[in-house]
Write a protein that holds these residues in place. Structure first.
Motif, short mmCIF file in Angstrom:
data_model
loop_
_atom_site.label_atom_id
_atom_site.label_comp_id
_atom_site.label_asym_id
_atom_site.label_seq_id
_atom_site.Cartn_x
_atom_site.Cartn_y
_atom_site.Cartn_z
N GLN A 187 0.83 -1.21 0.00
CA GLN A 187 0.00 0.00 0.00
C GLN A 187 0.87 1.27 0.00
O GLN A 187 0.61 2.20 -0.76
N ASN A 188 1.88 1.30 0.87
CA ASN A 188 2.75 2.48 0.96
C ASN A 188 3.58 2.67 -0.30
O ASN A 188 3.77 3.80 -0.76
N ILE A 189 4.07 1.60 -0.85
CA ILE A 189 4.86 1.68 -2.09
C ILE A 189 3.97 2.18 -3.23
O ILE A 189 4.38 3.03 -4.02
N ALA A 190 2.75 1.66 -3.28
CA ALA A 190 1.80 2.11 -4.32
C ALA A 190 1.54 3.60 -4.20
O ALA A 190 1.50 4.32 -5.20
N ALA A 191 1.37 4.08 -2.97
CA ALA A 191 1.11 5.51 -2.76
C ALA A 191 2.28 6.36 -3.25
O ALA A 191 2.07 7.43 -3.85
N LEU A 192 3.49 5.88 -3.03
CA LEU A 192 4.67 6.62 -3.53
C LEU A 192 4.68 6.67 -5.05
O LEU A 192 4.95 7.72 -5.65
N PHE A 193 4.41 5.54 -5.69
CA PHE A 193 4.36 5.52 -7.15
C PHE A 193 3.26 6.45 -7.66
O PHE A 193 3.45 7.17 -8.65
N SER A 194 2.13 6.45 -6.98
CA SER A 194 1.02 7.31 -7.39
C SER A 194 1.41 8.78 -7.30
O SER A 194 1.14 9.57 -8.22
N GLU A 195 2.07 9.17 -6.22
CA GLU A 195 2.52 10.56 -6.06
C GLU A 195 3.49 10.97 -7.15
O GLU A 195 3.52 12.12 -7.57
N LYS A 196 4.32 10.03 -7.62
CA LYS A 196 5.29 10.31 -8.67
C LYS A 196 4.68 10.26 -10.06
O LYS A 196 5.36 10.52 -11.04
N GLY A 197 3.39 9.91 -10.14
CA GLY A 197 2.73 9.84 -11.44
C GLY A 197 3.00 8.54 -12.18
O GLY A 197 2.69 8.43 -13.36
N GLU A 198 3.55 7.56 -11.50
CA GLU A 198 3.81 6.26 -12.12
C GLU A 198 2.59 5.36 -11.83
O GLU A 198 2.64 4.45 -11.01
N ASN A 199 1.54 5.65 -12.57
CA ASN A 199 0.24 5.04 -12.28
C ASN A 199 0.20 3.53 -12.48
O ASN A 199 -0.45 2.83 -11.71
N GLU A 200 0.87 3.03 -13.50
CA GLU A 200 0.88 1.57 -13.74
C GLU A 200 1.47 0.84 -12.54
O GLU A 200 0.93 -0.16 -12.09
N LEU A 201 2.61 1.33 -12.05
CA LEU A 201 3.25 0.69 -10.90
C LEU A 201 2.39 0.83 -9.65
O LEU A 201 2.30 -0.09 -8.83
N ALA A 202 1.75 1.98 -9.50
CA ALA A 202 0.86 2.19 -8.35
C ALA A 202 -0.28 1.18 -8.38
O ALA A 202 -0.57 0.52 -7.37
N ILE A 203 -0.92 1.06 -9.53
CA ILE A 203 -2.05 0.12 -9.67
C ILE A 203 -1.60 -1.30 -9.36
O ILE A 203 -2.27 -2.03 -8.62
N SER A 204 -0.45 -1.68 -9.89
CA SER A 204 0.07 -3.03 -9.66
C SER A 204 0.27 -3.30 -8.17
O SER A 204 -0.11 -4.36 -7.66
N HIS A 205 0.83 -2.34 -7.46
CA HIS A 205 1.08 -2.53 -6.02
C HIS A 205 -0.22 -2.47 -5.21
O HIS A 205 -0.37 -3.19 -4.22
N TYR A 206 -1.15 -1.61 -5.61
CA TYR A 206 -2.45 -1.61 -4.93
C TYR A 206 -3.16 -2.95 -5.11
O TYR A 206 -3.79 -3.46 -4.19
N GLN A 207 -3.05 -3.52 -6.31
CA GLN A 207 -3.67 -4.83 -6.57
C GLN A 207 -3.05 -5.89 -5.66
O GLN A 207 -3.75 -6.75 -5.13
N LYS A 208 -1.73 -5.82 -5.47
CA LYS A 208 -1.06 -6.77 -4.58
C LYS A 208 -1.51 -6.57 -3.14
O LYS A 208 -1.67 -7.54 -2.40
N ALA A 209 -1.71 -5.31 -2.75
CA ALA A 209 -2.16 -5.02 -1.38
C ALA A 209 -3.56 -5.57 -1.14
O ALA A 209 -3.86 -6.05 -0.03
N LEU A 210 -4.42 -5.54 -2.15
CA LEU A 210 -5.79 -6.04 -2.00
C LEU A 210 -5.84 -7.51 -1.56
O LEU A 210 -6.74 -7.91 -0.82
N VAL A 211 -4.86 -8.28 -1.98
CA VAL A 211 -4.81 -9.70 -1.64
C VAL A 211 -4.73 -9.89 -0.12
O VAL A 211 -5.28 -10.86 0.42
N TYR A 212 -4.10 -8.95 0.57
CA TYR A 212 -3.88 -9.09 2.00
C TYR A 212 -5.03 -8.55 2.85
O TYR A 212 -5.07 -8.76 4.05
N PHE A 213 -5.96 -7.86 2.24
CA PHE A 213 -7.09 -7.30 2.98
C PHE A 213 -8.28 -8.25 2.89
O PHE A 213 -8.47 -8.94 1.89
#
Length: 185
Positions: free
Chosen positions: A2-28
């Motif tokens: 989740q935190n890594i995704a947020a960093l990617f999102s802030e940097k405008g690297e949306n593909e990487l953010a989405i990928s990491h958010y998807q990985k975070a969803l597995v744990y919730f």
């Protein structure tokens, strides 16, 4: 994730953010507050990427989940705040995409008219679309629309000078200057 995704999102690297958010969803847990917020974050990054269909899909999933959580756990302050934030993000998304969508529909209707439409009218539609795209940060597509409007106006023998100057201004100010390219502006 989740935190890594947020960093990617802030940097405008949306593909990487989405990928990491998807990985975070597995744990919730499927029906958890964290899942609802993560769905909303994915929607935001799809929106920033310009994939409006997926953005809307994820916003609606997040809203649906938050409403279920409100019913299940009652009107707790933290749940209400999450729900308000997700609703606000979705409303902002709708506001930005509606202007572009409306202008696109108007242009499509204009192009379908049986009676030939005045070239200046059609060029105005392309100018409006360019402006909406630039506001959303889609500068390359905005430039295509503005350049098309400019070419249409240049080919008119009776085009008022102000229409040509407006086209040059739009391209210089809203496209190049907005991106920091003051030499081209």
């Amino acid at each position: 994730y989740q935190n890594i995704a947020a960093l990617f999102s802030e940097k405008g690297e949306n593909e990487l953010a989405i990928s990491h958010y998807q990985k975070a969803l597995v744990y919730f847990e499927e029906n958890s507050f964290d899942a609802a917020i993560t769905l909303s974050n994915i929607a935001y990054d799809y929106h920033q990427k310009g994939d409006y269909n997926l953005a809307e899909e994820y916003y609606l999933r997040a809203i649906d989940l938050e409403e279920k959580l409100l019913q299940q756990y009652g009107n707790q302050e933290d749940i209400r705040q999450d729900w308000i934030r997700i609703r606000h993000n979705y409303a902002t998304f709708l506001n930005k995409t509606a202007a572009y969508s409306q202008a696109r529909k108007q242009l499509e209707l204009t192009n379908q008219w049986i009676v030939p439409v005045d070239t200046l009218v059609r060029s105005n539609h392309y100018t409006i679309l360019g402006g909406n795209l630039a506001k959303q940060g889609h500068f390359e597509e905005a430039e295509q629309h503005w350049q098309l409007a400019l070419r249409m106006r240049q080919n008119l023998s009776n085009a008022p000078v102000t229409f040509l100057s407006d086209s040059y201004y739009d391209i210089g100010h809203y496209l190049y200057a907005a991106q920091g390219d003051f030499t081209s502006a």
